[in-house]
Each structure stands twice: as C-alpha cells, then as structure tokens.
Design a protein around this motif. Structure first.
Motif, PDB file in Angstrom:
ATOM      1  N   GLY A 103      -4.068  17.175   9.696  1.00 23.62           N
ATOM      2  CA  GLY A 103      -5.509  17.346   9.620  1.00 23.62           C
ATOM      3  C   GLY A 103      -6.232  16.304   8.783  1.00 23.62           C
ATOM      4  N   HIS A 104      -5.465  15.459   8.094  1.00 27.31           N
ATOM      5  CA  HIS A 104      -6.085  14.442   7.230  1.00 27.31           C
ATOM      6  C   HIS A 104      -5.730  13.016   7.624  1.00 27.31           C
ATOM      7  CE1 HIS A 104      -7.732  17.206   4.209  1.00 27.31           C
ATOM      8  NE2 HIS A 104      -6.650  17.923   4.409  1.00 27.31           N
ATOM      9  N   GLY A 105      -4.858  12.851   8.563  1.00 28.60           N
ATOM     10  CA  GLY A 105      -4.455  11.501   8.916  1.00 28.60           C
ATOM     11  C   GLY A 105      -3.720  10.843   7.758  1.00 28.60           C
ATOM     12  N   LEU A 106      -3.941   9.564   7.583  1.00 27.96           N
ATOM     13  CA  LEU A 106      -3.350   8.835   6.461  1.00 27.96           C
ATOM     14  C   LEU A 106      -4.438   8.565   5.440  1.00 27.96           C
ATOM     15  CD1 LEU A 106      -1.359   8.013   8.892  1.00 27.96           C
ATOM     16  CD2 LEU A 106      -0.672   6.203   7.333  1.00 27.96           C
TER      17      LEU A 106
ATOM     18  N   GLN B 294       2.001   6.844  16.649  1.00 29.43           N
ATOM     19  CA  GLN B 294       3.057   7.469  15.869  1.00 29.43           C
ATOM     20  C   GLN B 294       3.755   8.532  16.712  1.00 29.43           C
ATOM     21  OE1 GLN B 294       2.025  10.011  12.505  1.00 29.43           O
ATOM     22  NE2 GLN B 294       3.729   9.167  11.325  1.00 29.43           N
TER      23      GLN B 294
ATOM     24  N   THR C 283      -7.010  -8.013   4.093  1.00 26.30           N
ATOM     25  CA  THR C 283      -7.502  -7.327   5.280  1.00 26.30           C
ATOM     26  C   THR C 283      -6.694  -7.789   6.462  1.00 26.30           C
ATOM     27  OG1 THR C 283      -9.703  -7.226   4.360  1.00 26.30           O
ATOM     28  CG2 THR C 283      -9.504  -6.893   6.706  1.00 26.30           C
TER      29      THR C 283
ATOM     30  N   LEU D 144      -7.142  -0.559   4.634  1.00 21.82           N
ATOM     31  CA  LEU D 144      -7.515   0.113   5.877  1.00 21.82           C
ATOM     32  C   LEU D 144      -7.778   1.585   5.611  1.00 21.82           C
ATOM     33  CD1 LEU D 144      -5.177  -1.278   8.683  1.00 21.82           C
ATOM     34  CD2 LEU D 144      -7.327  -2.181   7.790  1.00 21.82           C
ATOM     35  N   ILE D 145      -8.849   2.090   6.221  1.00 28.38           N
ATOM     36  CA  ILE D 145      -9.162   3.516   6.178  1.00 28.38           C
ATOM     37  C   ILE D 145      -8.874   4.093   7.561  1.00 28.38           C
ATOM     38  CG2 ILE D 145     -10.926   5.250   5.724  1.00 28.38           C
ATOM     39  CD1 ILE D 145     -10.123   3.564   3.284  1.00 28.38           C
ATOM     40  N   PHE D 146      -8.077   5.149   7.573  1.00 33.63           N
ATOM     41  CA  PHE D 146      -7.606   5.711   8.830  1.00 33.63           C
ATOM     42  C   PHE D 146      -8.411   6.930   9.252  1.00 33.63           C
ATOM     43  CE2 PHE D 146      -3.635   3.650  10.064  1.00 33.63           C
ATOM     44  CZ  PHE D 146      -3.427   2.827   8.973  1.00 33.63           C
ATOM     45  N   GLY D 147      -8.498   7.130  10.564  1.00 35.27           N
ATOM     46  CA  GLY D 147      -9.001   8.379  11.104  1.00 35.27           C
ATOM     47  C   GLY D 147      -7.935   9.456  11.011  1.00 35.27           C
ATOM     48  N   THR D 148      -8.305  10.665  11.420  1.00 36.99           N
ATOM     49  CA  THR D 148      -7.393  11.803  11.280  1.00 36.99           C
ATOM     50  C   THR D 148      -6.339  11.851  12.375  1.00 36.99           C
ATOM     51  OG1 THR D 148      -9.052  13.130  12.410  1.00 36.99           O
ATOM     52  CG2 THR D 148      -8.980  13.297  10.011  1.00 36.99           C
ATOM     53  N   GLY D 149      -6.501  11.002  13.388  1.00 38.03           N
ATOM     54  CA  GLY D 149      -5.504  10.958  14.449  1.00 38.03           C
ATOM     55  C   GLY D 149      -5.863  11.828  15.640  1.00 38.03           C
TER      56      GLY D 149
ATOM     57  N   TYR E  15      -3.044   2.465  16.105  1.00 40.65           N
ATOM     58  CA  TYR E  15      -1.633   2.673  15.852  1.00 40.65           C
ATOM     59  C   TYR E  15      -1.150   3.865  16.674  1.00 40.65           C
ATOM     60  CZ  TYR E  15      -1.771  -0.434  11.796  1.00 40.65           C
ATOM     61  OH  TYR E  15      -1.897  -1.515  10.977  1.00 40.65           O
TER      62      TYR E  15
ATOM     63  N   TYR F 208      -8.284  -1.248  14.141  1.00 37.84           N
ATOM     64  CA  TYR F 208      -6.862  -1.244  14.484  1.00 37.84           C
ATOM     65  C   TYR F 208      -6.501   0.089  15.131  1.00 37.84           C
ATOM     66  CZ  TYR F 208      -7.117  -4.937  10.985  1.00 37.84           C
ATOM     67  OH  TYR F 208      -7.482  -6.059  10.287  1.00 37.84           O
TER      68      TYR F 208
ATOM     69  N   GLU G 152      -8.253   6.340  -2.001  1.00 40.81           N
ATOM     70  CA  GLU G 152      -9.071   7.540  -1.809  1.00 40.81           C
ATOM     71  C   GLU G 152      -8.570   8.746  -2.595  1.00 40.81           C
ATOM     72  OE1 GLU G 152      -9.785   7.930   2.744  1.00 40.81           O
ATOM     73  OE2 GLU G 152      -7.941   6.753   2.474  1.00 40.81           O
TER      74      GLU G 152
ATOM     75  N   PHE H  87      -3.795   6.753  16.029  1.00 38.93           N
ATOM     76  CA  PHE H  87      -4.709   6.590  14.894  1.00 38.93           C
ATOM     77  C   PHE H  87      -5.523   5.321  15.066  1.00 38.93           C
ATOM     78  CE2 PHE H  87      -3.191   9.796  11.978  1.00 38.93           C
ATOM     79  CZ  PHE H  87      -1.858   9.975  12.330  1.00 38.93           C
TER      80      PHE H  87
ATOM     81  N   LEU I  28      -1.488  -3.730   9.183  1.00 45.88           N
ATOM     82  CA  LEU I  28      -0.492  -3.227   8.258  1.00 45.88           C
ATOM     83  C   LEU I  28       0.794  -2.916   9.010  1.00 45.88           C
ATOM     84  CD1 LEU I  28      -2.458  -0.781   5.922  1.00 45.88           C
ATOM     85  CD2 LEU I  28      -2.037  -3.235   5.682  1.00 45.88           C
TER      86      LEU I  28
ATOM     87  N   LEU J   1      -5.225   6.676   1.674  1.00 51.94           N
ATOM     88  CA  LEU J   1      -4.729   5.653   0.761  1.00 51.94           C
ATOM     89  C   LEU J   1      -4.656   6.195  -0.659  1.00 51.94           C
ATOM     90  CD1 LEU J   1      -3.913   2.652   0.374  1.00 51.94           C
ATOM     91  CD2 LEU J   1      -6.345   2.193  -0.027  1.00 51.94           C
TER      92      LEU J   1
ATOM     93  N   TYR K  25       0.308   5.224   1.229  1.00 51.27           N
ATOM     94  CA  TYR K  25      -0.500   6.232   1.888  1.00 51.27           C
ATOM     95  C   TYR K  25       0.266   7.551   1.882  1.00 51.27           C
ATOM     96  CZ  TYR K  25      -3.574   2.714   4.069  1.00 51.27           C
ATOM     97  OH  TYR K  25      -4.485   1.705   4.306  1.00 51.27           O
TER      98      TYR K  25
ATOM     99  N   TYR L 163       0.836  -1.198   0.000  1.00 51.86           N
ATOM    100  CA  TYR L 163       0.000   0.000   0.000  1.00 51.86           C
ATOM    101  C   TYR L 163       0.874   1.253   0.000  1.00 51.86           C
ATOM    102  CZ  TYR L 163      -3.366  -3.404   1.802  1.00 51.86           C
ATOM    103  OH  TYR L 163      -4.167  -4.506   1.960  1.00 51.86           O
TER     104      TYR L 163
ATOM    105  N   ASP M 299     -11.170  -1.675   8.627  1.00 51.20           N
ATOM    106  CA  ASP M 299     -10.875  -2.367   7.371  1.00 51.20           C
ATOM    107  C   ASP M 299     -12.043  -2.260   6.401  1.00 51.20           C
ATOM    108  OD1 ASP M 299     -11.611  -5.430   8.851  1.00 51.20           O
ATOM    109  OD2 ASP M 299     -12.540  -4.803   6.992  1.00 51.20           O
TER     110      ASP M 299
END
Lengths: 113, 109
Positions: A40-43, B37, A99, B97-102, B35, B33, A59, B88, A102, A45, A35, A33, B92
C-alpha cells in the motif's frame, strides 16, 4: 546483475534490539540508496548517500541511521527496532550520478517481533 | 514536496485485452521511470523517459511522458500471463527517485 549485495537477506529480531543491514556494491558508484517496501505504500526512501561520509535523509528517516565509510558499503542501522519497521528493505545504486535510473539489490526481509 | 500517484492500484485483465496504467506526479520532474517487480523479487528497470513527449516501447508495453500534464502512462497491448507483476513508476527529485504505490497486474486466461 547490478553488482549489489545485501546482507542479511532475511532477519527476525525482537523489539528493542539493534539491527544493521549492509549494502555492498562492486562498481564504485557515488550514489547509494536505502528504500523500504510495504504493502500500500510502494517504495519509500529512507536515506541516501552521495559519497563517503555524505548522506541525507529521505521520506521516512525517523528511527534509522546510515553510515558510508567506504565507497562500496552503505549501512542502514535501526538503533532500537520496532514492529513498525518490519518491512522489505532495498538498496539501490545510481550509475549516472544522483538523478538517473536506479539498480536494486535483492532485498532484505526484516521481521521485528 | 514531490508526490507520485498511480492508478489503478490493482488491475485484473483478461489475456488479449488492452489497458493503461496512469502515473501522475505533483511537481516538476523531467524524467520518469517504470519498473517491474515479480512476487518476492527485486525491481527491474523497464523504461527511462527523459523528456516531454518521450515514448518507449518494448514488446507489449509502451510508456509515454507528458511533462506539461505531469502524467506518464504505461500501455499494455494484448496482455499475456507473463506480464502479471507489479509495476511502479518513479519521478526524479534532485538526486533521488520518488516512487508511486505500484499497480498490481494480474492477467488471466
């Protein structure tokens, strides 16, 4: 150590130039992957791959392309870099198939002037 | 389209206090999940929550998952300075994986 190497780790380039970031894994996993991380946007993809020559969009794929000609390498290319692509780019692998948890590389910081 | 929201975005807390970070996601997802950082570093996996009602604990951190409410929480007990980092959550979504903004956590004496 997740067995992931990103290169380059830091790069400064000018608007309109092409840039390629490389992600190399030593573990032979199918899923890889890319990213990008921005305040303000996090990670978010960009693209991902589920095998050699098999890739799909994420995204925020506009302005980016990827290639996977070998299991161990996943390349991210910015055909014509723009200032909005200034970011930190992270590569990740999944050890359990698509899934799953990561594991991330150390990141590549790209600045587009 | 799966969306993941975290709150608060920033948390400043005193050592010894307790607090909870919330992670909401918009569509069905069975796995969640967490994480961590540190500044200038990569992401480190903390917890993998695989089913409804799952609870995981590691030291002063405890994570839980309620799939019916589409909510996961990360609870911090008796915070210490070493927990200062950005946290974060990620849900899934079929092969990714789709992440939040933290949530940026700062613990002060």
């Amino acid at each position: 150590d997740a067995g992931i190497t990103q290169s380059p780790r830091h790069k400064v380039t000018e608007t309109g130039t092409p840039v390629t970031l490389r992600c190399h894994q030593t573990e032979n996993h199918r899923y890889m992957y890319w990213y990008r991380q921005d305040p303000g946007h996090g990670l978010r993809l960009i693209h991902y791959s589920y095998g050699v020559k098999d890739t799909d969009k994420g995204e925020v794929s506009d302005g980016y392309s990827v290639s996977r000609s070998k299991t161990e390498d996943f390349l991210l290319t910015l055909e014509s870099a723009t200032s909005s692509q200034t970011s930190v780019y992270f590569c990740a692998i999944s050890r359990t198939g698509g899934t799953g948890e990561l594991f991330f590389g150390e990141g590549s910081r790209l600045t587009v002037l | 389209e799966l969306k993941v929201e975290q709150n608060p975005l920033f948390l400043s807390m005193q050592e010894g206090k307790n607090y909870t970070i919330y992670c909401n996601y918009s569509t069905t997802s069975d796995r969640l999940y967490w994480y961590r950082q540190d500044p200038g570093k990569s992401l480190e996996s903390l917890f993998v929550l695989l089913s409804n009602g799952a609870v995981k604990q590691e030291g002063r951190l405890m994570a839980s998952l309620d799939t019916k409410a589409r909510l996961s929480t990360l609870h911090i007990t008796a915070a210490v300075h070493d927990l200062s980092a950005t946290y974060f959550c990620a849900a899934d979504n079929t092969d990714k994986l789709i992440f939040g903004t933290g949530t940026r956590l700062q613990v002060f004496p």
